[in-house]
Every structure is written in structure tokens, then in C-alpha cells.
Write an enzyme that holds these catalytic residues in place. Structure first.
Site, PDB file in Angstrom:
ATOM      1  N   ASP A  41       0.802  -1.229   0.000  1.00 39.92           N
ATOM      2  CA  ASP A  41       0.000   0.000   0.000  1.00 39.92           C
ATOM      3  C   ASP A  41       0.837   1.282   0.000  1.00 39.92           C
ATOM      4  O   ASP A  41       0.305   2.372   0.168  1.00 39.92           O
ATOM      5  CB  ASP A  41      -0.919   0.014   1.233  1.00 39.92           C
ATOM      6  CG  ASP A  41      -1.979  -1.070   1.129  1.00 39.92           C
ATOM      7  OD1 ASP A  41      -2.237  -1.538   0.002  1.00 39.92           O
ATOM      8  OD2 ASP A  41      -2.544  -1.439   2.170  1.00 39.92           O
ATOM      9  N   HIS A 245      28.905   6.398  -9.400  1.00 40.81           N
ATOM     10  CA  HIS A 245      27.550   6.575  -8.874  1.00 40.81           C
ATOM     11  C   HIS A 245      27.342   5.724  -7.618  1.00 40.81           C
ATOM     12  O   HIS A 245      26.347   5.020  -7.465  1.00 40.81           O
ATOM     13  CB  HIS A 245      26.503   6.268  -9.951  1.00 40.81           C
ATOM     14  CG  HIS A 245      26.391   7.372 -10.967  1.00 40.81           C
ATOM     15  ND1 HIS A 245      25.791   7.238 -12.189  1.00 40.81           N
ATOM     16  CD2 HIS A 245      26.814   8.656 -10.929  1.00 40.81           C
ATOM     17  CE1 HIS A 245      25.858   8.383 -12.858  1.00 40.81           C
ATOM     18  NE2 HIS A 245      26.479   9.258 -12.108  1.00 40.81           N
ATOM     19  N   ASP A 262      28.259  14.166  -3.762  1.00 41.81           N
ATOM     20  CA  ASP A 262      27.598  14.634  -4.986  1.00 41.81           C
ATOM     21  C   ASP A 262      26.112  14.640  -4.671  1.00 41.81           C
ATOM     22  O   ASP A 262      25.491  13.575  -4.577  1.00 41.81           O
ATOM     23  CB  ASP A 262      27.938  13.674  -6.136  1.00 41.81           C
ATOM     24  CG  ASP A 262      27.340  14.115  -7.475  1.00 41.81           C
ATOM     25  OD1 ASP A 262      26.444  14.983  -7.485  1.00 41.81           O
ATOM     26  OD2 ASP A 262      27.781  13.567  -8.514  1.00 41.81           O
ATOM     27  N   ASP A 273      22.937  20.298  -8.784  1.00 35.94           N
ATOM     28  CA  ASP A 273      23.828  19.135  -8.877  1.00 35.94           C
ATOM     29  C   ASP A 273      25.236  19.599  -8.514  1.00 35.94           C
ATOM     30  O   ASP A 273      25.920  20.201  -9.344  1.00 35.94           O
ATOM     31  CB  ASP A 273      23.748  18.600 -10.327  1.00 35.94           C
ATOM     32  CG  ASP A 273      24.564  17.338 -10.540  1.00 35.94           C
ATOM     33  OD1 ASP A 273      25.106  16.795  -9.567  1.00 35.94           O
ATOM     34  OD2 ASP A 273      24.651  16.900 -11.709  1.00 35.94           O
ATOM     35  N   HIS A 352      34.688  10.286 -17.467  1.00 33.92           N
ATOM     36  CA  HIS A 352      33.380  10.844 -17.818  1.00 33.92           C
ATOM     37  C   HIS A 352      33.567  12.216 -18.451  1.00 33.92           C
ATOM     38  O   HIS A 352      34.679  12.729 -18.528  1.00 33.92           O
ATOM     39  CB  HIS A 352      32.471  10.916 -16.582  1.00 33.92           C
ATOM     40  CG  HIS A 352      33.020  11.732 -15.444  1.00 33.92           C
ATOM     41  ND1 HIS A 352      33.065  13.112 -15.463  1.00 33.92           N
ATOM     42  CD2 HIS A 352      33.541  11.368 -14.248  1.00 33.92           C
ATOM     43  CE1 HIS A 352      33.572  13.543 -14.321  1.00 33.92           C
ATOM     44  NE2 HIS A 352      33.882  12.507 -13.569  1.00 33.92           N
ATOM     45  N   HIS A 356      26.932  18.127 -18.214  1.00 37.14           N
ATOM     46  CA  HIS A 356      25.688  17.774 -18.915  1.00 37.14           C
ATOM     47  C   HIS A 356      24.723  18.928 -18.751  1.00 37.14           C
ATOM     48  O   HIS A 356      24.869  19.759 -17.845  1.00 37.14           O
ATOM     49  CB  HIS A 356      25.094  16.482 -18.319  1.00 37.14           C
ATOM     50  CG  HIS A 356      25.013  16.477 -16.812  1.00 37.14           C
ATOM     51  ND1 HIS A 356      23.999  17.092 -16.120  1.00 37.14           N
ATOM     52  CD2 HIS A 356      25.854  15.968 -15.867  1.00 37.14           C
ATOM     53  CE1 HIS A 356      24.215  16.937 -14.814  1.00 37.14           C
ATOM     54  NE2 HIS A 356      25.340  16.273 -14.631  1.00 37.14           N
ATOM     55  N   HIS A 363      20.079  15.152 -15.626  1.00 34.72           N
ATOM     56  CA  HIS A 363      20.732  15.058 -16.943  1.00 34.72           C
ATOM     57  C   HIS A 363      19.672  15.534 -17.933  1.00 34.72           C
ATOM     58  O   HIS A 363      18.866  14.750 -18.423  1.00 34.72           O
ATOM     59  CB  HIS A 363      21.176  13.623 -17.238  1.00 34.72           C
ATOM     60  CG  HIS A 363      22.301  13.172 -16.348  1.00 34.72           C
ATOM     61  ND1 HIS A 363      22.804  11.907 -16.360  1.00 34.72           N
ATOM     62  CD2 HIS A 363      23.033  13.836 -15.415  1.00 34.72           C
ATOM     63  CE1 HIS A 363      23.792  11.806 -15.468  1.00 34.72           C
ATOM     64  NE2 HIS A 363      23.941  12.966 -14.882  1.00 34.72           N
ATOM     65  N   GLU A 386      32.033  19.450 -14.131  1.00 31.04           N
ATOM     66  CA  GLU A 386      32.360  18.482 -13.088  1.00 31.04           C
ATOM     67  C   GLU A 386      33.538  17.578 -13.415  1.00 31.04           C
ATOM     68  O   GLU A 386      33.393  16.355 -13.484  1.00 31.04           O
ATOM     69  CB  GLU A 386      31.133  17.634 -12.757  1.00 31.04           C
ATOM     70  CG  GLU A 386      30.424  17.017 -13.955  1.00 31.04           C
ATOM     71  CD  GLU A 386      29.226  16.168 -13.508  1.00 31.04           C
ATOM     72  OE1 GLU A 386      29.429  15.304 -12.651  1.00 31.04           O
ATOM     73  OE2 GLU A 386      28.110  16.391 -14.012  1.00 31.04           O
ATOM     74  N   TYR A 390      40.096   9.979 -10.681  1.00 32.61           N
ATOM     75  CA  TYR A 390      39.808   8.807  -9.858  1.00 32.61           C
ATOM     76  C   TYR A 390      40.937   7.812 -10.073  1.00 32.61           C
ATOM     77  O   TYR A 390      41.152   7.369 -11.203  1.00 32.61           O
ATOM     78  CB  TYR A 390      38.466   8.175 -10.272  1.00 32.61           C
ATOM     79  CG  TYR A 390      37.378   9.231 -10.464  1.00 32.61           C
ATOM     80  CD1 TYR A 390      36.582   9.647  -9.396  1.00 32.61           C
ATOM     81  CD2 TYR A 390      37.191   9.845 -11.710  1.00 32.61           C
ATOM     82  CE1 TYR A 390      35.618  10.638  -9.574  1.00 32.61           C
ATOM     83  CE2 TYR A 390      36.237  10.830 -11.894  1.00 32.61           C
ATOM     84  CZ  TYR A 390      35.453  11.225 -10.826  1.00 32.61           C
ATOM     85  OH  TYR A 390      34.510  12.211 -11.007  1.00 32.61           O
ATOM     86  N   ARG A 408      36.141  14.839  -7.305  1.00 30.67           N
ATOM     87  CA  ARG A 408      35.343  15.538  -8.334  1.00 30.67           C
ATOM     88  C   ARG A 408      34.908  16.870  -7.729  1.00 30.67           C
ATOM     89  O   ARG A 408      34.624  16.948  -6.535  1.00 30.67           O
ATOM     90  CB  ARG A 408      34.129  14.686  -8.726  1.00 30.67           C
ATOM     91  CG  ARG A 408      33.186  15.368  -9.708  1.00 30.67           C
ATOM     92  CD  ARG A 408      32.230  14.389 -10.415  1.00 30.67           C
ATOM     93  NE  ARG A 408      31.240  13.791  -9.535  1.00 30.67           N
ATOM     94  CZ  ARG A 408      31.240  12.536  -9.137  1.00 30.67           C
ATOM     95  NH1 ARG A 408      32.202  11.721  -9.538  1.00 30.67           N
ATOM     96  NH2 ARG A 408      30.291  12.068  -8.346  1.00 30.67           N
ATOM     97  N   GLU A 410      32.115  19.813  -8.748  1.00 33.58           N
ATOM     98  CA  GLU A 410      31.019  20.046  -9.695  1.00 33.58           C
ATOM     99  C   GLU A 410      30.240  21.308  -9.346  1.00 33.58           C
ATOM    100  O   GLU A 410      29.782  21.480  -8.213  1.00 33.58           O
ATOM    101  CB  GLU A 410      30.064  18.848  -9.675  1.00 33.58           C
ATOM    102  CG  GLU A 410      28.838  19.029 -10.570  1.00 33.58           C
ATOM    103  CD  GLU A 410      27.973  17.777 -10.673  1.00 33.58           C
ATOM    104  OE1 GLU A 410      27.920  16.998  -9.708  1.00 33.58           O
ATOM    105  OE2 GLU A 410      27.349  17.596 -11.734  1.00 33.58           O
TER     106      GLU A 410
END
Ligand code: GLY
Ligand code: MN
Ligand code: MN
Length: 447
Positions: A41, A245, A262, A273, A352, A356, A363, A386, A390, A408, A410
């Protein structure tokens, strides 16, 4: 500032602008996002479909927009749930058909339960249907059923449409250019997210866990008036930062490690972001500092390549140059910078892109290339910057001291007439600023 929202008049302007681009004698049809069940529910928190939101601001499920340029009895038809005191007692108020007209600018509103009887009649005789083909299998089927209803009446003179056109082709190009009102909402979202990142830096202590910092983010988002995070927050300590991620957010924060956050909130469905990376102890080690300085230099360099007339890829190329040269300086890569760039030698460390589009979707929609060429930037386009480095914990090609570092940085920027505005400038990102913010927080806690 808690009521920063897109004004109703802007939704009307957007519908008008879309209809002005549609071919004569056509109809656009958009379904609201479905409700997703979490378990039995319990439903997931409802989030409207971004295209539907963009054209209506209507926050309910079980709704369908039909835009019919030139229709005598009104161009904007909204199908939505009927008022129902019994259901509203359990689940909350509904706009109903009256509210759809009065509060949401619909020219005509019908109960969603009547759509099978009414929508085929609105489609009939129009030669073209604008629709997000293939993105909602259940609604695709319903639309085909309505078309077949019309076809079945062909002998009585009914005329089914003869063209289906991808609605996103027009709509997503509109969404790419943010208006002043959209920028205001996104600036507000970015400011709340900036406060959240600062609060997490201040709260960080060795011995806590990643989720303690996530809790600080959620608290600040909610206190700022955001209903939701724009995406699942990433709080990644130590080597977890090398998982782009990472979502577990349950590892301990260890003295000597970095933590990468992030995270960004959503205001009136617009995303922010932000990523920041800082030391758990409040002070960077020599190796962390060396890598951090390169990523920061790349982040700052990118802004010089974001402005009207620059193309989409220039900022990315700038980050690749800075990162490759930096890795050579530190001995993590060997060779000529230009040759290493051509060979994409940076990719094991920077896998990467530099950013974006950002908007209703984190995105966001909008083409990155037009006619085979990188898109040329124009005022209102909004994007992230960003860059990151790594160093895989098991990378055998680098000295041990570098392994497991993931950084990173960003920010969110909007293209202006002369360059770009950074929406996320409130969060510190130089080593000096971060260390003094964290030191001050610790001293306050002790005092
Ligand atoms: N938070 C997802 C991204 O930075 O693209
Ligand atoms: Mn991003
Ligand atoms: Mn991000």
C-alpha cells in the site's frame, strides 16, 4: 525566499510557444507520470513527468494534456481526476476539473475516467499527433487504441491522423533555453544545496559514517523547502569515491581519507547538482592536495570556455588538457601532453565528460550536437562543470600512495550574454577555504 516558483503565466507562455511551432491541424498529447508502488500500500513520493510539468505545472498523477492549436472551444484541454471527498480524506486534495481551469489555466477540463470517450473525438480529423513515442509502453497502447477507435469509424467519415511526430524534438529544444524565472528557481535550488554541502563539511568527523553526512544534506534540503533530492545523494568516503555513482552511503569516515559528496535538491522540479570533495580530518594530505589542485584548476579553466559562441565541447577539452598536463607533472602519466590527449591516456583517471545539461531533469534534455557539429552555446543554456580524477585502488601502474583517491568538483552554470553565471559559488572549493571552514566548525564544537 521559500516560495520561489515558476509563475503560472510562464506555463501559458510555454504552451503558446509550443503550439506556435506545431503544424496546422495537429494535436499534442502528454500523459502525467504514473504513481510507482514501493511495496503493497506504499507509493514512492510522486514526481511529475518533466515534459508534463514544463507545460502545465500540474502536480497530480492520472492526468493527460491535449494541446490543440486553433480549437474553437479552447486549445488547452486537461483530463484529470475528479474531486472525491472520500479519496481526498485519505490521499489529499485534488484540483478537479474546476481547479484545472481556475488554477492551472486549462481552457477545458474533463474527468480522466471519460478520456476514452472524449480524446478520440479530439484527435479525429487532425492530421498530425505530437507525442513522446515509445517512452511509456502502457500509454503507447492506449493511444493506439484511440487511433483504432477512429479507424473503426472511417466508413462513417472519421479521419484518423496520418502522422506521428516525436514531441521531444520541439519541446526539448525549448527546455534547453532557461528563462529568467527558471534561472531564478535553479539559483534558489543551488543556494539550498550549497548550504547543505557546507553543513556536511562542518559536521564531518572521523568515526561518523557516510550516512551521517547524508542526513545533514537531507535536513538542509527539507528545511530549505525542497521536497526531494534531485537524484540519490552520493556520499563516498575513501576509495568509494572511485565508484562514480556510489549509493550505499554506509561506510565509516576514516581519518586520513577524503569524502566526496555529490548531491543537490530539487525546487519546483528543477535540479541542482553539486560535488565537493574534502578531507575527513579537515586537512588534506600531500597526495590528496596534489590531485585536488589539478581537479580544481580543471574546474576553473572550464568556465573560461562557457559563453555565447563557444561550443559544447570546449569546456570538456579544457578540462582534459589541464588534467592530462597535471597527471604528467605528478608522474602519473608519462609522455607529451598532446600525444597523451590524442591517445586518450587520461581516460583511466578521467572517464566521464565535464558536464551535462541541467534543468527539470538532472541530466537534462537538449541535443549536444546539431547537424553533426557540437552545439554552440547561447544565453539561458544551463549545465554542470564536473571534472574529476579517480585513481583506482588496484591500479598497478601508479605508486601506492596515489591509489584510492577520487576527487570531483562540480558546479552549475548558466550561459549569460557575456559569459556564464556560476549558480553554486556559495560552496567553498579552494583547499584554504575548505580547511578553514572545517577547522572553524571543530573549534566551535570544542568551545
Ligand atoms: N549526480 C550525477 C551527475 O553528477 O551527473
Ligand atoms: Mn552532474
Ligand atoms: Mn553530480
Amino acid at each position: 525566499m521559500s516560495n520561489v516558483r515558476i509563475p503560472r503565466s510562464e506555463y501559458a507562455r510555454r504552451r503558446k510557444a509550443l503550439m506556435a511551432q506545431m503544424e496546422p491541424n495537429s494535436i499534442a498529447i502528454l500523459p502525467a507520470a504514473p504513481v510507482y508502488i514501493r511495496n503493497r500500500d506504499v507509493e514512492h513520493t510522486y514526481r511529475q513527468d518533466s515534459d508534463f510539468q514544463y507545460l502545465s505545472g500540474f502536480p497530480e498523477p492520472d492526468a493527460v494534456i491535449a494541446l490543440i492549436p486553433g480549437r474553437e472551444h479552447g486549445e488547452y484541454v486537461l483530463f484529470c481526476r475528479e474531486r472525491d471527498p472520500e479519496r481526498e480524506l485519505w490521499d489529499g486534495l485534488r484540483a478537479g476539473q474546476e481547479g484545472a481551469v481556475r488554477d492551472f489555466g486549462a481552457d477545458d477540463a474533463f474527468p480522466i475516467g471519460d478520456i476514452d470517450d472524449i480524446l478520440p473525438g479530439l484527435i479525429e480529423g487532425r492530421s498530425r499527433v505530437y507525442y513522446a513515442i515509445g517512452s511509456n509502453a502502457e500509454f503507447d497502447q492506449r493511444l493506439m487504441d484511440w487511433i483504432n477507435t477512429i479507424r473503426s469509424k472511417a466508413r462513417q467519415g472519421a479521419q484518423p491522423p496520418n502522422e506521428f511526430v516525436e514531441l521531444g524534438h520541439l519541446l526539448h529544444d525549448m527546455r534547453l533555453y532557461k528563462s529568467a524565472a527558471e534561472t531564478k528557481v535553479m539559483r534558489h535550488a543551488a543556494q539550498i544545496s550549497a548550504r547543505a554541502h557546507i553543513r556536511a563539511m562542518q559536521a564531518c568527523r572521523p568515526g561518523l559514517s557516510e550516512y551521517h553526512l547524508e542526513a545533514e544534506l537531507d535536513y538542509t534540503f527539507r528545511k530549505g523547502g525542497a521536497r526531494l533530492a534531485a537524484y540519490g545523494s552520493i556520499v563516498a568516503a575513501g576509495r568509494n569515491a572511485c565508484i562514480l555513482h556510489y549509493r550505499e552511503n554506509d561506510a565509516p569516515l576514516k581519518d586520513g581519507d577524503l569524502v566526496l559528496i555529490d548531491a543537490g535538491c530539487e525546487i519546483d522540479c528543477y535540479a541542482s547538482d553539486i560535488t565537493r570533495t574534502f578531507p575527513v580530518s579537515g586537512v588534506f594530505t600531500a597526495e590528496q592536495r596534489a590531485i585536488y589542485e589539478i581537479v580544481l584548476e580543471a574546474n576553473l579553466a572550464a568556465f573560461d570556455y562557457i559563453g555565447p559562441g563557444r561550443h559544447w565541447n570546449e569546456a570538456h577539452e579544457a578540462t582534459v588538457r589541464v588534467i592530462t598536463a597535471g597527471l604528467v607533472r605528478l608522474g602519473l602519466l608519462e609522455g607529451e601532453v598532446d600525444e597523451l590527449i590524442a591517445a586518450e591516456a587520461y581516460k583511466p583517471f578521467y572517464m566521464h565528460r565535464a558536464g551535462h545539461w541541467l534543468g527539470l531533469d538532472v541530466h537534462d534534455v537538449g541535443d549536444y550536437r546539431v547537424g553533426g557539429q557540437w552545439r554552440v552555446l547561447e544565453p539561458g543554456m544551463t549545465m554542470t562543470v564536473e571534472p574529476g580524477i579517480y585513481i583506482a585502488p588496484d591500479n598497478p601502474n601508479v605508486a601506492k600512495k596515489w591509489r584510492g583517491i577520487g576527487i570531483r568538483i562540480e558546479d552549475d552554470v548558466v550561459v549569460t550574454k557575456t559569459g556564464c553565471e556560476i549558480l553554486t559559488g556559495d560552496v567553498p572549493k579552494s583547499i584554504g577555504e575548505i580547511e578553514s571552514l572545517m577547522t572553524a566548525a571543530r573549534q566551535e564544537a570544542i568551545a
